[in-house]
Scaffold this motif. Structure first.
Motif, short mmCIF file in Angstrom:
data_model
loop_
_atom_site.label_atom_id
_atom_site.label_comp_id
_atom_site.label_asym_id
_atom_site.label_seq_id
_atom_site.Cartn_x
_atom_site.Cartn_y
_atom_site.Cartn_z
N UNK A 95 1.06 -1.37 0.61
CA UNK A 95 0.04 0.48 0.23
C UNK A 95 0.68 1.40 0.15
N UNK A 96 0.18 2.05 -0.84
CA UNK A 96 0.89 3.84 -1.33
C UNK A 96 0.49 4.90 -0.54
N UNK A 97 -0.57 4.54 -1.29
CA UNK A 97 -1.53 5.72 -0.45
C UNK A 97 -3.56 5.16 0.00
N UNK A 98 -3.57 6.36 0.96
CA UNK A 98 -5.31 5.80 1.42
C UNK A 98 -5.25 7.35 1.92
N UNK A 99 -6.97 7.15 1.10
CA UNK A 99 -7.73 8.13 0.73
C UNK A 99 -9.30 7.94 0.89
N UNK A 100 -9.74 8.22 2.33
CA UNK A 100 -11.05 8.41 2.95
C UNK A 100 -11.92 9.66 2.16
N UNK A 101 -12.78 9.98 1.51
CA UNK A 101 -13.50 10.32 1.27
C UNK A 101 -14.95 10.37 2.32
N UNK A 102 -15.13 10.77 3.16
CA UNK A 102 -15.85 11.59 4.50
C UNK A 102 -17.54 11.42 4.48
N UNK A 103 -18.26 11.34 4.38
CA UNK A 103 -19.85 11.59 4.36
C UNK A 103 -19.87 13.17 4.33
N UNK A 104 -20.89 13.27 3.82
CA UNK A 104 -21.17 14.99 3.84
C UNK A 104 -21.71 15.87 4.87
N UNK A 105 -20.93 16.50 6.15
CA UNK A 105 -21.83 16.39 7.51
C UNK A 105 -21.00 15.88 8.69
N UNK A 106 -20.07 15.38 7.94
CA UNK A 106 -19.56 14.78 9.65
C UNK A 106 -18.19 15.54 9.60
N UNK A 107 -17.70 15.82 10.54
CA UNK A 107 -16.96 16.72 10.33
C UNK A 107 -15.76 16.69 12.25
N UNK A 108 -14.75 16.81 12.03
CA UNK A 108 -13.66 17.07 13.07
C UNK A 108 -13.70 17.73 13.57
N UNK A 157 -16.27 6.45 0.85
CA UNK A 157 -15.18 6.20 -0.32
C UNK A 157 -13.83 6.03 -0.38
N UNK A 158 -13.63 5.10 0.21
CA UNK A 158 -12.03 4.44 0.08
C UNK A 158 -11.16 4.19 -1.03
N UNK A 159 -10.09 4.82 -1.37
CA UNK A 159 -9.16 4.16 -2.38
C UNK A 159 -7.88 4.05 -1.83
N UNK A 160 -6.81 2.83 -3.12
CA UNK A 160 -5.85 2.82 -2.53
C UNK A 160 -5.44 2.61 -3.54
N UNK A 161 -3.67 2.99 -3.26
CA UNK A 161 -2.83 2.11 -5.03
C UNK A 161 -2.35 1.83 -4.42
N UNK A 162 -1.21 1.47 -4.70
CA UNK A 162 0.21 0.32 -4.22
C UNK A 162 1.73 0.50 -4.76
#
Length: 561
Positions: free
Chosen positions: A46-59, A214-219
């Motif tokens: 695994x090189x990169x992991x990108x998580x697009x969280x649901x709209x309205x969920x905030x930190x 939605x999760x994205x991964x590449x290698x």
């Protein structure tokens, strides 16, 4: 390489949940090293992991202290912990030489973001510091994206499960969970250090359906390309994606929603151009025991009767095109300076004490009908560290009352404490005050993503001199008038001119009737007539033209001609 994902969240809208997102990679059977046993490894590193969280969920990274990146490499304090991640690697016999084996549990810390970043978190994989960068999706639904780039290579990661605490201080103290940090094992799980403040807040829209990330991964073997805004390029097959869902939020009917909108003119002098400030406040609940304020969705503002679009503002005014603004994209805004009619500022607990600043632009019209909402189109742009927010609105005139109103729909589901919009002032301000001293009302209708609507009314009192002076019982009416021929030679043909004017703070002109001097005649038999349909379309033949007209409109010393 493919991946599957899962997530878990408490369903109460506006609550402060502990959330977990995990994904697993597909694996393959491999030949064991000498002396080992046969087993499996993930396909690719695994090189990169990108998580697009649901709209309205905030930190809210302001909810707890921050640790520097340099300190991360030596040991961040407990009060900066926001959660932990569990990384499952290959078994001992199948691990690459020198790589970690089994299951690694490592804490995640709240870090000081780099320049141009909204938020930054970090954890360690053995001796390597790894960063998680947070951003907001401008080109879509304004949801949050968290990304881990360039994960240290050489390790065959099979599964990652990341947990962020809703209230970090409830979990970052000593407890039963064993966590590896900077090579040392310590426990977390009980009440700990730091302010007792919420970090995560659930969306406040109970009609959006399941919350989907939605999760994205590449290698490292097949790296994926990134778009200009840093998001994965979905057209690149090197990216593997998966979705993870939680049930839609519930309990929206119990959320607080108490915004307030006020209108403040720069001057209260009647019949004069004036700047205006619109202040929209939204109290935010930052306590642990309650739920968050419902996010603002729609804003509809009706200006006081008599407040008009000031024609004087048109002198030198330009319009911004859709392509220059780039709504729905992360492209920089390139609207001409002459299209800016105001400034904006937004304060949010997510960036305190800093605020977002930007501009209000007038867009090019799509219609010449002032009732359509497409004649006066408005663009707002806000900029901040790692943030670009674009809003589109419209203004229209009521066909019966003439009152102006403005609407901004589907605003980003992000918390804010105050939004200020300042329309330009001066002699060419875009708005002009009413021509009378009566008290006028401003009406606002504010709607939330939780399906709540709040209607407010606020009164404004305008005066003759802007200092409280009363208007006369009858407003003056003294129009100017002049007329005559340019060549005062008897029986000769001569151009004829007529002009009239009306100063500020006078009664409104209704109609004009002129009587020419006896003997002053016009010869029309040789002039072709223009039909009504041609006149309406502006296509009259040049031969039917018998003169010109020039008008100057707008209060103040610089009317628009």
């Amino acid at each position: 390489m493919t991946c599957t994902g899962s997530s878990a969240l408490e369903t109460q809208a506006g609550a402060h949940p502990t959330g977990t997102v995990s994904f697993a990679l597909n694996s393959q059977t491999v030949t064991p090293q000498p002396g080992g046993t046969q087993g499996t490894l993930s396909v690719g590193q695994v090189k990169d992991v990108v998580a697009q969280l649901p709209p309205g969920l905030v930190g809210n990274p302001q909810a707890l202290p921050r640790c520097s990146y340099r300190t991360l490499t030596t040991g961040c304090p407990r009060d900066t912990m926001v959660g932990y991640t569990v990384i499952t690697t290959a078994s001992t016999n199948l691990a690459t030489p020198g790589g970690p084996t089994g299951t690694l549990v490592t804490p995640i810390f709240n870090l000081v973001p780099a320049a141009g970043e909204t938020a930054q978190f970090g954890f360690r994989i053995v001796a390597s510091a790894t960063l998680i960068v947070g951003s907001v999706r401008t080109d879509g639904d304004y949801g949050l994206t968290v990304a881990v780039h360039n994960i240290v290579g050489g390790y065959y990661i099979k599964e990652i499960a990341t947990t962020f605490w809703g209230v970090p201080a409830e979990h970052n103290g000593p407890g039963s969970t064993r966590v590896l940090s900077q090579g040392a094992i310590f426990t977390v799980g009980g009440p700990g250090a730091g302010p007792m403040a919420p970090f995560l807040t659930n969306p406040t829209d109970c009609s959006s359906g399941p919350l989907t990330a939605r999760l994205y991964t590449d290698s490292w073997e097949h790296p994926g390309t990134l778009l200009a805004d840093g998001e994965p390029n979905p057209q690149d097959p090197a990216w593997q994606s998966a979705t993870a869902s939680s049930p839609e939020p519930t309990g929206c009917e119990g959320l607080p929603f108490s915004p307030s909108l006020k209108l403040h003119p720069a001057t209260r002098e009647i019949d004069t151009p004036s700047g205006y400030e619109i202040s929209l406040t939204a109290p935010q609940n930052e306590t642990v025991g309650g739920v968050g304020e419902a996010d603002l969705r729609d804003v509809h503002l009706t200006l006081p009767a008599g407040v008009t679009v000031d024609p004087s503002a048109a002198d030198g005014l330009a319009g911004c095109t859709d392509s220059e603004y780039g709504l729905g994209t992360n492209n920089p805004v390139s609207c001409p300076a002459a299209s800016q009619i105001g400034e904006v500022e937004l304060e949010t607990p997510l960036l305190a004490p800093h605020s977002l600043t930007g501009q209000l632009y007038l867009d090019t019209p799509l219609s010449n009908d002032p009732e359509s909402g497409e004649m006066f189109r408005l663009f707002i742009v806000l900029n901040g560290p790692g943030l670009l927010i674009k809003l589109e609105g419209s203004a229209l005139a009521d066909p019966t009352t003439g009152r102006l109103s403005s609407t901004f729909l589907k605003n980003p589901p992000l918390p804010f404490s105050e939004f200020r919009l300042r329309l330009n002032g001066g002699e060419r301000a875009p708005l002009a005050n009413p021509p009378w001293c009566e008290t006028a009302n401003t009406t606002s209708e504010l709607s939330s993503y939780a399906a709540q609507t709040l209607v407010e009314s606020d009164s404004l009192k305008f005066s003759y001199d802007g200092q409280g002076g009363a208007c006369p019982a009858s407003m003056p009416f003294s129009p100017s008038f002049s007329a005559g021929t340019l060549t005062p030679l008897a029986g000769a043909f001569s151009p004829f001119t007529l002009s009239f004017g009306l100063g500020d703070r006078q009664q409104t002109l209704s109609q004009i009737s002129t009587t020419l001097p006896p003997g002053l005649l016009a010869t029309l038999k040789e002039v072709p007539r223009c039909q009504a349909a041609q006149a309406a379309a502006g296509t009259c033949a040049a031969g039917s033209r018998i003169g010109t007209a020039t008008a100057a409109a707008g209060p103040g010393p610089h009317p628009f001609y």
